[in-house]
Write a protein that holds these residues in place. Structure first.
Motif, PDB file in Angstrom:
ATOM      1  N   UNK A 183      12.616  22.876 -21.459  1.00  0.00           N
ATOM      2  CA  UNK A 183      13.125  24.254 -21.513  1.00  0.00           C
ATOM      3  C   UNK A 183      12.950  24.834 -22.911  1.00  0.00           C
ATOM      4  N   UNK A 184      13.230  24.018 -23.914  1.00  0.00           N
ATOM      5  CA  UNK A 184      13.135  24.497 -25.295  1.00  0.00           C
ATOM      6  C   UNK A 184      11.710  24.879 -25.664  1.00  0.00           C
ATOM      7  N   UNK A 185      10.739  24.133 -25.172  1.00  0.00           N
ATOM      8  CA  UNK A 185       9.351  24.449 -25.508  1.00  0.00           C
ATOM      9  C   UNK A 185       8.750  25.501 -24.574  1.00  0.00           C
ATOM     10  N   UNK A 186       9.428  25.765 -23.456  1.00  0.00           N
ATOM     11  CA  UNK A 186       9.014  26.858 -22.579  1.00  0.00           C
ATOM     12  C   UNK A 186       7.894  26.556 -21.619  1.00  0.00           C
ATOM     13  N   UNK A 187       7.559  25.305 -21.459  1.00  0.00           N
ATOM     14  CA  UNK A 187       6.527  24.944 -20.484  1.00  0.00           C
ATOM     15  C   UNK A 187       6.587  23.452 -20.217  1.00  0.00           C
ATOM     16  N   UNK A 188       5.876  23.020 -19.189  1.00  0.00           N
ATOM     17  CA  UNK A 188       5.798  21.602 -18.852  1.00  0.00           C
ATOM     18  C   UNK A 188       5.611  21.408 -17.367  1.00  0.00           C
ATOM     19  N   UNK A 189       5.181  20.220 -17.000  1.00  0.00           N
ATOM     20  CA  UNK A 189       4.934  19.890 -15.602  1.00  0.00           C
ATOM     21  C   UNK A 189       5.487  18.488 -15.344  1.00  0.00           C
ATOM     22  N   UNK A 190       6.409  18.384 -14.404  1.00  0.00           N
ATOM     23  CA  UNK A 190       6.957  17.101 -13.988  1.00  0.00           C
ATOM     24  C   UNK A 190       6.192  16.607 -12.771  1.00  0.00           C
ATOM     25  N   UNK A 191       5.714  15.377 -12.838  1.00  0.00           N
ATOM     26  CA  UNK A 191       5.088  14.735 -11.676  1.00  0.00           C
ATOM     27  C   UNK A 191       5.995  13.595 -11.232  1.00  0.00           C
ATOM     28  N   UNK A 192       6.589  13.722 -10.070  1.00  0.00           N
ATOM     29  CA  UNK A 192       7.423  12.667  -9.504  1.00  0.00           C
ATOM     30  C   UNK A 192       6.584  11.866  -8.527  1.00  0.00           C
ATOM     31  N   UNK A 193       6.291  10.627  -8.871  1.00  0.00           N
ATOM     32  CA  UNK A 193       5.499   9.786  -7.975  1.00  0.00           C
ATOM     33  C   UNK A 193       6.410   9.280  -6.856  1.00  0.00           C
ATOM     34  N   UNK A 194       6.096   9.678  -5.654  1.00  0.00           N
ATOM     35  CA  UNK A 194       6.814   9.237  -4.468  1.00  0.00           C
ATOM     36  C   UNK A 194       5.843   8.420  -3.620  1.00  0.00           C
ATOM     37  N   UNK A 195       5.730   8.729  -2.349  1.00  0.00           N
ATOM     38  CA  UNK A 195       4.896   7.973  -1.437  1.00  0.00           C
ATOM     39  C   UNK A 195       4.887   8.696  -0.101  1.00  0.00           C
ATOM     40  N   UNK A 196       3.974   8.296   0.776  1.00  0.00           N
ATOM     41  CA  UNK A 196       4.056   8.805   2.149  1.00  0.00           C
ATOM     42  C   UNK A 196       5.431   8.527   2.717  1.00  0.00           C
ATOM     43  N   UNK A 214      16.411  14.535 -15.901  1.00  0.00           N
ATOM     44  CA  UNK A 214      17.499  15.175 -16.647  1.00  0.00           C
ATOM     45  C   UNK A 214      17.306  15.025 -18.159  1.00  0.00           C
ATOM     46  N   UNK A 215      16.766  13.886 -18.577  1.00  0.00           N
ATOM     47  CA  UNK A 215      16.515  13.677 -20.007  1.00  0.00           C
ATOM     48  C   UNK A 215      15.406  14.586 -20.517  1.00  0.00           C
ATOM     49  N   UNK A 216      14.423  14.877 -19.673  1.00  0.00           N
ATOM     50  CA  UNK A 216      13.273  15.688 -20.094  1.00  0.00           C
ATOM     51  C   UNK A 216      13.563  17.182 -20.109  1.00  0.00           C
TER      52      UNK A 216
END
Length: 284
Positions: A123-136, A116-118
């Motif tokens: 959105x303002x810069x119009x691009x980006x990739x979020x990587x959420x580290x989870x697990x099996x 939520x902070x990111x």
């Protein structure tokens, strides 16, 4: 082309390894952790390509402040890696209330707060990739990890929804699911006094398997990190990235079993539909 990454939980495990490898190849890293001094040596070696701040992801206001500072100071952040995590290794009745709360606050609420902070900045810069580290363990389960699973299944459901909402903004989201690897995470697991009632069953079996090495750490942390970097470099944005033969095997077995159980209740599911509406059952 160099990229700028924001990485939480960068003091150890995948977060530390990822930070090191990114700096070695010339990228910039905004590294956040609860003990910034742990990265002093890296700061000396890489100068202003390493931006370090204190961040406890369970503090939502701090997450917003640190994220805003990172975008202000660095201009653009291409990838946000949600890696900070905590786990308690205990059967359901063994864990203490405060341990349960820490797992949920760190892995679920904390990860949500970072995303939520990111998002306003991405959105303002119009691009980006979020990587959420989870697990099996975000799609399958193992005895003695119930609260860890609760947090990881929760964050995966959250991320699967968010990925749909943010796609129009040019932002991708990938849930990364590493299997067991020798990152030191196991030695940092919180534990609780063992109850003999549970030790005689599946919870105890899992405990003993980890103790005697039967629960093998089959994945190479370097290769896991490399796969994450290669994914970003390749421009692909799958919803999930399974990493490890154990992840592939266990998640697939879980999905197959769930589908079989789901299909076994088809007639009952259809029987409760309203008769005044035409409802499609979808693909059979």
């Amino acid at each position: 082309m160099t990229k700028t990454w924001f990485v939480t939980g960068s003091s150890s495990g995948f977060g530390r390894l990822l930070t090191e490898r990114l700096l070695e190849r010339g990228d910039r890293v905004a590294a956040t952790l609860r003990r910034p001094e742990v990265l002093d040596e890296l700061r000396e070696a890489h100068g202003d390509r390493l931006w370090v701040r204190l961040l406890d992801v369970t503090d939502a206001e701090q997450a917003r402040t640190v994220m805003a500072e990172a975008f202000t100071d660095l201009g653009t952040i291409d990838v946000v890696v949600n890696n900070a995590g905590f786990a308690v290794f205990a059967a359901v009745e063994e864990a203490r209330d405060e341990q349960i709360r820490q797992v949920i606050d760190t892995n679920l609420v904390g990860s949500i707060s970072v995303i939520r902070a990111a998002l306003p900045h991405l959105r303002a810069q119009g691009h980006g990739h979020l990587l959420q580290v989870s697990t099996a363990g975000g799609q399958t389960t193992y005895p003695n990890f119930s609260y860890y699973h609760a947090s990881k299944w929760g964050i995966e459901g959250f991320c699967e929804t968010v990925a749909q909402e943010i796609e129009p903004f040019g932002i991708g989201l990938t849930i990364v699911e590493p299997g067991a690897a020798p990152t030191g995470f196991g030695s940092a697991l919180a534990t609780a006094p063992i109850m003999p009632e549970y030790d005689a069953g599946p919870a105890g079996d899992t405990r003993r398997a980890i103790a005697d090495g039967t629960f093998a750490l089959v994945n190479d942390p370097e290769k896991v990190v490399r796969a994450m970097v290669d994914l970003v470099d390749g421009g692909k944005r799958p919803l999930r990235l399974p990493l490890g033969p154990d992840t592939y095997r266990d998640v697939r077995a879980s999905l197959v079993a769930r589908l079989a159980e789901h299909d076994a209740h088809r007639d009952t599911a259809l029987a409760v539909a309203r008769e005044d509406l035409a409802v499609s059952e979808g693909a059979a």
